[in-house]
Each structure stands twice: as C-alpha cells, then as structure tokens.
Design a protein around this motif. Structure first.
Motif, PDB file in Angstrom:
ATOM      1  N   ASN A   1       0.793  -1.227   0.000  1.00 25.89           N
ATOM      2  CA  ASN A   1       0.000   0.000   0.000  1.00 25.89           C
ATOM      3  C   ASN A   1       0.824   1.274   0.000  1.00 25.89           C
ATOM      4  O   ASN A   1       0.284   2.356   0.002  1.00 25.89           O
ATOM      5  CB  ASN A   1      -0.891   0.033   1.237  1.00 25.89           C
ATOM      6  CG  ASN A   1      -1.992  -0.985   1.120  1.00 25.89           C
ATOM      7  OD1 ASN A   1      -2.636  -1.067   0.086  1.00 25.89           O
ATOM      8  ND2 ASN A   1      -2.175  -1.763   2.161  1.00 25.89           N
ATOM      9  N   VAL A   2       2.152   1.104   0.017  1.00 26.01           N
ATOM     10  CA  VAL A   2       2.947   2.299   0.244  1.00 26.01           C
ATOM     11  C   VAL A   2       3.305   2.983  -1.079  1.00 26.01           C
ATOM     12  O   VAL A   2       3.529   2.341  -2.098  1.00 26.01           O
ATOM     13  CB  VAL A   2       4.194   1.956   1.076  1.00 26.01           C
ATOM     14  CG1 VAL A   2       5.126   1.076   0.285  1.00 26.01           C
ATOM     15  CG2 VAL A   2       4.886   3.216   1.516  1.00 26.01           C
TER      16      VAL A   2
ATOM     17  N   GLY B   1       8.840   8.041  -7.323  1.00 21.52           N
ATOM     18  CA  GLY B   1       9.642   7.300  -8.293  1.00 21.52           C
ATOM     19  C   GLY B   1       9.122   5.898  -8.540  1.00 21.52           C
ATOM     20  O   GLY B   1       9.577   5.206  -9.431  1.00 21.52           O
ATOM     21  N   PHE B   2       8.162   5.484  -7.699  1.00 21.86           N
ATOM     22  CA  PHE B   2       7.619   4.134  -7.851  1.00 21.86           C
ATOM     23  C   PHE B   2       6.109   4.205  -7.927  1.00 21.86           C
ATOM     24  O   PHE B   2       5.499   5.080  -7.310  1.00 21.86           O
ATOM     25  CB  PHE B   2       8.008   3.246  -6.669  1.00 21.86           C
ATOM     26  CG  PHE B   2       9.477   3.003  -6.584  1.00 21.86           C
ATOM     27  CD1 PHE B   2      10.041   1.899  -7.195  1.00 21.86           C
ATOM     28  CD2 PHE B   2      10.300   3.886  -5.906  1.00 21.86           C
ATOM     29  CE1 PHE B   2      11.408   1.684  -7.127  1.00 21.86           C
ATOM     30  CE2 PHE B   2      11.669   3.681  -5.841  1.00 21.86           C
ATOM     31  CZ  PHE B   2      12.224   2.573  -6.448  1.00 21.86           C
TER      32      PHE B   2
ATOM     33  N   LYS C   1       2.461   2.894  -6.866  1.00 22.44           N
ATOM     34  CA  LYS C   1       1.988   2.462  -5.545  1.00 22.44           C
ATOM     35  C   LYS C   1       2.147   0.957  -5.395  1.00 22.44           C
ATOM     36  O   LYS C   1       1.715   0.197  -6.261  1.00 22.44           O
ATOM     37  CB  LYS C   1       0.517   2.849  -5.392  1.00 22.44           C
ATOM     38  CG  LYS C   1      -0.012   2.612  -4.003  1.00 22.44           C
ATOM     39  CD  LYS C   1      -1.457   3.065  -3.889  1.00 22.44           C
ATOM     40  CE  LYS C   1      -1.986   2.769  -2.506  1.00 22.44           C
ATOM     41  NZ  LYS C   1      -3.348   2.316  -2.514  1.00 22.44           N
ATOM     42  N   GLY C   2       2.790   0.578  -4.310  1.00 21.82           N
ATOM     43  CA  GLY C   2       2.930  -0.841  -4.013  1.00 21.82           C
ATOM     44  C   GLY C   2       4.022  -1.533  -4.806  1.00 21.82           C
ATOM     45  O   GLY C   2       4.223  -2.736  -4.687  1.00 21.82           O
ATOM     46  N   LYS C   3       4.776  -0.770  -5.655  1.00 22.02           N
ATOM     47  CA  LYS C   3       5.793  -1.423  -6.474  1.00 22.02           C
ATOM     48  C   LYS C   3       7.199  -1.232  -5.924  1.00 22.02           C
ATOM     49  O   LYS C   3       8.160  -1.729  -6.486  1.00 22.02           O
ATOM     50  CB  LYS C   3       5.744  -0.862  -7.904  1.00 22.02           C
ATOM     51  CG  LYS C   3       4.453  -1.153  -8.630  1.00 22.02           C
ATOM     52  CD  LYS C   3       4.311  -2.629  -8.922  1.00 22.02           C
ATOM     53  CE  LYS C   3       3.033  -2.876  -9.712  1.00 22.02           C
ATOM     54  NZ  LYS C   3       2.792  -4.311  -9.923  1.00 22.02           N
ATOM     55  N   ALA C   4       7.320  -0.462  -4.854  1.00 25.16           N
ATOM     56  CA  ALA C   4       8.641  -0.230  -4.293  1.00 25.16           C
ATOM     57  C   ALA C   4       9.191  -1.522  -3.705  1.00 25.16           C
ATOM     58  O   ALA C   4       8.456  -2.302  -3.121  1.00 25.16           O
ATOM     59  CB  ALA C   4       8.561   0.840  -3.210  1.00 25.16           C
ATOM     60  N   PRO C   5      10.498  -1.775  -3.885  1.00 25.53           N
ATOM     61  CA  PRO C   5      11.085  -3.000  -3.327  1.00 25.53           C
ATOM     62  C   PRO C   5      11.055  -2.980  -1.802  1.00 25.53           C
ATOM     63  O   PRO C   5      11.036  -1.923  -1.185  1.00 25.53           O
ATOM     64  CB  PRO C   5      12.516  -2.998  -3.847  1.00 25.53           C
ATOM     65  CG  PRO C   5      12.762  -1.651  -4.408  1.00 25.53           C
ATOM     66  CD  PRO C   5      11.467  -0.983  -4.647  1.00 25.53           C
ATOM     67  N   ARG C   6      11.039  -4.210  -1.200  1.00 23.61           N
ATOM     68  CA  ARG C   6      10.863  -4.349   0.234  1.00 23.61           C
ATOM     69  C   ARG C   6      11.861  -3.543   1.043  1.00 23.61           C
ATOM     70  O   ARG C   6      11.509  -2.882   2.009  1.00 23.61           O
ATOM     71  CB  ARG C   6      10.972  -5.827   0.620  1.00 23.61           C
ATOM     72  CG  ARG C   6       9.681  -6.556   0.418  1.00 23.61           C
ATOM     73  CD  ARG C   6       9.159  -7.147   1.714  1.00 23.61           C
ATOM     74  NE  ARG C   6      10.174  -7.232   2.754  1.00 23.61           N
ATOM     75  CZ  ARG C   6      10.683  -8.361   3.159  1.00 23.61           C
ATOM     76  NH1 ARG C   6      10.319  -9.490   2.605  1.00 23.61           N
ATOM     77  NH2 ARG C   6      11.549  -8.364   4.125  1.00 23.61           N
ATOM     78  N   HIS C   7      13.181  -3.632   0.614  1.00 21.65           N
ATOM     79  CA  HIS C   7      14.188  -2.971   1.446  1.00 21.65           C
ATOM     80  C   HIS C   7      13.979  -1.466   1.458  1.00 21.65           C
ATOM     81  O   HIS C   7      14.297  -0.785   2.415  1.00 21.65           O
ATOM     82  CB  HIS C   7      15.599  -3.327   0.973  1.00 21.65           C
ATOM     83  CG  HIS C   7      15.945  -2.780  -0.369  1.00 21.65           C
ATOM     84  ND1 HIS C   7      15.692  -3.474  -1.538  1.00 21.65           N
ATOM     85  CD2 HIS C   7      16.506  -1.599  -0.744  1.00 21.65           C
ATOM     86  CE1 HIS C   7      16.090  -2.738  -2.562  1.00 21.65           C
ATOM     87  NE2 HIS C   7      16.586  -1.593  -2.112  1.00 21.65           N
TER      88      HIS C   7
ATOM     89  N   MET D   1      19.208   8.895  -9.505  1.00 21.27           N
ATOM     90  CA  MET D   1      17.773   8.834  -9.773  1.00 21.27           C
ATOM     91  C   MET D   1      17.278   7.448  -9.385  1.00 21.27           C
ATOM     92  O   MET D   1      17.645   6.451  -9.996  1.00 21.27           O
ATOM     93  CB  MET D   1      17.493   9.100 -11.244  1.00 21.27           C
ATOM     94  CG  MET D   1      17.948  10.485 -11.682  1.00 21.27           C
ATOM     95  SD  MET D   1      17.483  10.837 -13.374  1.00 21.27           S
ATOM     96  CE  MET D   1      15.861  11.487 -13.149  1.00 21.27           C
ATOM     97  N   ILE D   2      16.473   7.453  -8.332  1.00 20.70           N
ATOM     98  CA  ILE D   2      15.970   6.153  -7.867  1.00 20.70           C
ATOM     99  C   ILE D   2      14.496   6.062  -8.230  1.00 20.70           C
ATOM    100  O   ILE D   2      13.660   6.763  -7.668  1.00 20.70           O
ATOM    101  CB  ILE D   2      16.157   5.993  -6.355  1.00 20.70           C
ATOM    102  CG1 ILE D   2      17.642   6.128  -6.026  1.00 20.70           C
ATOM    103  CG2 ILE D   2      15.623   4.664  -5.884  1.00 20.70           C
ATOM    104  CD1 ILE D   2      17.938   6.214  -4.562  1.00 20.70           C
ATOM    105  N   THR D   3      14.206   5.275  -9.190  1.00 15.47           N
ATOM    106  CA  THR D   3      12.815   5.061  -9.609  1.00 15.47           C
ATOM    107  C   THR D   3      12.603   3.580  -9.820  1.00 15.47           C
ATOM    108  O   THR D   3      13.548   2.786  -9.755  1.00 15.47           O
ATOM    109  CB  THR D   3      12.502   5.787 -10.920  1.00 15.47           C
ATOM    110  OG1 THR D   3      13.288   5.163 -11.958  1.00 15.47           O
ATOM    111  CG2 THR D   3      12.837   7.271 -10.855  1.00 15.47           C
TER     112      THR D   3
END
Lengths: 471, 103
Positions: free
Chosen positions: A38-39, A43-44, A46-52, B14-16
């Motif tokens: 949900n986060v 740059g990402f 929604k919900g696609k950011a890597p876990r770390h 650039m972090i995307t």
C-alpha cells in the motif's frame, strides 16, 4: 513457541508465550510485505517499491515489530489454546508484552473453574410429607366460598374483621390538605391492605358516624408508606355503611359452578388432589434445593469474573424481555426504581453467582454419577408420550394419522433435544434425592397420577406447547 | 566554455522503479550537469564511488510545456518543466553503488 501456564485465583489461567526468533522474524517480514502493498514512494508506482526500500522508508524493521506482534500473538494464542486443550470462558487479556529480543507476552484467560465438590453422598435430608389434611381442603374450600360470597347491609353495628366498609375521608397535615378527599372508598377489613392504626379507629365507628383523630407514623414504621413516615396526620373519617359477608351454602350446585363436578364430595376430592399435586411438586423442589444448598456449603468453585458477568448479562436480558412483554420499557423501569443499570447488575449478581454454582454442582455430580441419556432413552420416552403404534386395521384413519404426526413432532431434532435435557435433569435429580434420603424419596405420601393415560396426556400437552413455542 | 570541475558533474542518483530494475544489469542512473560529457561522467563516477565504469549512455530529457490556470477565468500562465540530462552508467558486473540502496 515456548509456553508456560500458571493458574491464578479466580480461575484465571496465565499463559506466558515466547515466540521463536525465526517465527517472529517471519512475522515481521510478512508485516512489511503487507505494508509494502500500500505504500507510495516517489519514483515508484503504488505498491511497487522494493521491500528494502519500504523498510528504510519507514525507518527500519523495528517499526514493523508491533504490527507483526499483534498478528503473531493472535496465532500463537490460538495455537496454545489448542495445544493445551484450554477452553476459555471469556476473552483473554494481555497483561504484558515484550518485543526484544523476540516476542514474549503473557495473556490471562478465564477458564472453566475446578469444582471441588463437597461430599454430596454424605448429605442427608428428611423427606417432606405431602399428605393432605382435611384442614387443608377446608381452607381452600372456604376461600372459594368467600370468593363467591355476597354482601349484605347491616345496621347498628360496629364493623369487625371480614366486613366490607364504605368510607369517606380527608387527611390534613396541620391545616394543609395532605391529599385529595376520598369519597366512597370500599374496603374489606382484614383483607384490604390498610394502615393498622386507621383500621382500629374504623372498627370503633358506628355506621353514619364521623370520627376525627390524629395519627402519628413512626420513622421506622414499615407498614406505612415512606412519604407519611414521621408525620402527624389529622384524619376525618365517615363510616357510610357496613356490609357483612354472606357465604353461599355448600351445595352440589355450587360445586358444579366452581369446578364442574357433580357433588360437594367430588369437589373436595378434586381440591385434595390439586393440593396433593402441588405439595408433591413443591416438596420435591424443597428437598432438592436443600440438598444442593448443603452441598454448596462444602463446595469450592473459584468462579471466574467473566462467567459471572456473562450470567448477569444473561439474566438482565431475561428481565428486559419480561418487562417488554408487560409493555414496560427498560428505561421506565429504571426510572421508576430510581436505579441505574449498573446498580441493577449489582443486585442480580449474588443470585447469578448462586445459580452458576448450583448448575456446576449438578453437572459435577452428574459426571461422578455417570448420568447420561442415550438416544434409546429418548426413544423410550417418546413411545411413552406418543403411545403405542396404532394398528391401522383397528383404529380409525384419523387417529392413526394424528398419532403419526405426533411422533413426527417428537422426533424432530429440537424436541428430541428438549426431551433429552428433560430426562437428564429428571434422572440426575432423582439420583441426588435417592442418595440424600437414603432411597426414601423426596416426598412421603407423594401424589401419583391416577392412571397412566392421564399422565401421558399431560406430558403430551406440555410437549405440544414446547413444539408450539419452537415454531 | 569554462571547464567543469569533477564534483560538479554528478547531481543526484535517480531512484525510480525503472532504474531499480536496471540496477540488476549493473546499470545505475544519475542526473548530471547539462554540459557533462560521457568521459567526464565516467571519471566522476569512478572517482566518487571507487568502481569501474564500462559504459556510459546519456540522454537529454526535454522540458515539458506546463500550463496553469490562474484566478478563475482571468488567464493562464505558460511555462515549462526544467530540462534534465540523465546518464546511465554501466559498471563492471557485480559492482554496486551504495547510495542507491540507502536513500
């Protein structure tokens, strides 16, 4: 998971549960994953950011420990309950929790209390005699007669107990009118609920006479209304008339009117039977209660608070229902009694506790006496109530059909269950009474149904009622 | 044109989502000075992070026209987003740049 249990007073079981490290880390991981869905990080999507990144975004793993702990505690608690075969009787309460180095927590859960039963086999109770005396019969007969009595005017006589008087009266406190003047009040001396002092004065009047007197009510006079206690009141009472009761003669006609029987002797016989039946039932209950009370004295049951509260709630809702049926709202009732709901609960509490104890005592005795009701017992009972199968060749079709339908009703799950509970209770109480009276039975000279058929009919009626209720 | 100093070349990582995927191919993306050359970028990255750069791709992101309404019906303001020069740097396989993993 490591688990230790400790029993606390009030039938509280304390479970100390420590999660394995791996278990906890896994829970934290899944908490993070849950959050990651949900986060929204720049740059990402929604919900696609890597876990770390999610971890770092929130400031580290520790942040998720709390969330993880909540889920894990629930799971571990359920598991502990299952492993230890605990049956909680209330909601568990978390008393302490640690997250470092791994999840460790303590929950207190109320459990079914141990019943340390007193020696119920040593209790001895004398049977109650249910024999009906002639006096008992005559008393009831007299009451019936009085109900049928008529009133006849009498002159020149002071009223005595049992007379009906017609009264006008006023009440003053000092010079102030204390209540509205009353005209033509009709009282029966000794039967209407009257102030004792007032009654004495009335018995002193002759018809047509007016008496003036002052009455003083003591502060602690229980018979007087609270609002007149401690007051000096001036009464002015006029005795308008006196009537004497005329009892109807005891004749066969009266007997017929009263109870649809042919003769006075038959009426007596029926009254005797009614009293006998009542006494037998009451006597049995009396003996049974005495036994249970005695056993209760030597029995220790550490009732958990949760169970008592539940029982209180249960009884409270029963009372509310009762009131509703009478068309009174609960709020009205509270207002009338000038009590809050919490105060009502406190009132109910001792009774609720006693009931719970008694139920548990009975259950415990049932366990020790191996009292059980099998399906066959229920079958037998149904046969007894429904009567034997009718032979279609001999009985008329309607009767056969009726018998068949009766059986159908009795064989329904609901009714079978009712019967089973009923049989269980009868068997259990019979056994208890047998022990305590050394086989003499609860009631001497007990009433017994004159013939089997009548008894069967009666229980069939009761059964039909239950069936109706069920629908 | 005045010579760029090395520390002026790299502006920020650039972090995307897309760039994070590229990092699995040992490719890391920076926003760089508009006048930076591939050779300068290579030197700057190797100097700053102590890694070996095998390849540099650059591209200019053109400004986008942005129009914005003001004061309901009173008019609009025209403008544009800023231009950005990106550099995708390929490292020797297995090498990583720390700042991409700790914002």
């Amino acid at each position: 998971m490591k688990l230790t249990t400790e029993r606390k007073p009030g039938s509280i079981l304390e479970l100390s549960i420590t999660a394995d490290d791996a278990e906890f880390q896994e829970a934290v991981d899944s908490a993070i994953s849950r959050q990651a869905r949900n986060v929204q990080i720049p740059g990402f999507r929604k919900g696609k950011a890597p876990r770390h990144m999610v971890e770092r975004f929130y400031g580290g793993r520790e942040v998720f420990a709390q969330d993880a702990a909540e889920k894990l505690m629930d799971k571990l608690y359920q598991q502990a309950i299952k492993d230890e075969d605990i049956s909680p009787v209330g909601d568990p309460e978390l008393t302490s929790m640690e997250l470092e180095p791994t999840l460790a927590f303590v929950v207190a859960v109320p459990v079914y209390p141990e019943v340390e039963l007193g020696d119920y086999t040593a209790v001895r109770v004398d049977p109650v005699d249910a024999a009906v005396t002639d006096d008992d019969v005559e008393e009831v007969l007299g009451r019936l007669q009085r109900q049928r009595g008529t009133w006849k005017d009498v002159e020149d006589r002071k009223p005595t107990a049992g007379d009906q008087v017609t009264i006008d009266y006023t009440v003053h406190e000092g010079d102030e009118e204390f209540q509205e003047p009353v005209e033509g009040a009709v009282w029966v001396l000794g039967e209407t609920n009257l102030l004792e002092q007032l009654r004495e004065r009335i018995e002193d009047l002759t018809p047509g006479e007016t008496g003036e007197f002052e009455l003083f009510f003591e502060e602690d006079d229980e018979s007087a209304d609270p609002n007149i206690r401690g007051k000096q009141l001036k009464y002015s009472v006029t005795l308008q008339g006196v009537k004497e009761r005329e009892l109807p003669e005891l004749t066969d006609e009266l007997a017929k009117e009263l109870a649809d029987v042919e003769t006075v002797d038959e009426l007596r016989e029926q009254i005797r039977e009614d009293i006998h039946q009542g006494k037998t039932g009451d006597g049995r209950n009396e003996v049974l209660n005495k036994i249970i009370d005695t056993v209760a004295e030597t029995t220790t049951i550490d009732l958990p608070e949760a169970m008592i509260e539940e029982e209180v709630e249960h009884q409270l809702s029963h009372r509310k229902e009762d009131l509703q049926r009478q068309g009174i709202s609960w709020e009205q009732m509270l207002m009338f009694g000038g009590r809050t709901e919490d105060e009502m609960k406190d009132d109910i509490r001792p009774d609720a506790e006693r009931r719970l104890r008694n139920t548990m005592i009975l259950q415990e005795i049932a366990k020790r006496e191996d009292i059980e009701i099998t399906d066959e017992d229920v079958d037998t009972e149904i046969d007894a109530i429904a009567g034997p199968d009718l032979n279609p060749d001999e009985a008329d079709a309607e009767a056969v059909e009726r018998a068949r339908r009766m059986r159908e009703v009795y064989n329904g799950d609901y009714f079978r269950n009712v019967l089973k509970n009923d049989l269980f209770e009868r068997k259990l109480t019979n056994r208890i009474i047998e022990i305590a009276t050394e086989g003499k039975g609860a009631v001497l000279n007990a009433w017994a149904p004159a013939d089997e058929e009548a008894a069967a009919e009666e229980s069939a009626e009761a059964a039909a009622e239950v069936a109706d209720d069920a629908e | 044109m005045a010579e760029l100093r090395l520390e002026e070349v790299l502006r920020r990582p650039m972090i995307t989502e897309k760039n994070t995927l590229l990092s699995e191919q040992d490719k890391f993306t920076f926003e760089v000075h508009p006048n930076a050359t591939k050779i300068m970028i290579k030197a700057a990255v190797e100097d700053a992070f102590g890694v070996n750069v095998t390849d540099v791709h650059t591209l200019n992101v053109k400004p986008k026209a942005k129009t914005r309404m003001i004061r309901r019906g009173a008019g609009r303001i025209h403008g544009s987003s800023r231009s950005v020069k990106k550099a995708i740097v390929t490292l020797k396989p297995g090498q990583r740049i720390d700042i991409f993993e700790q914002i």
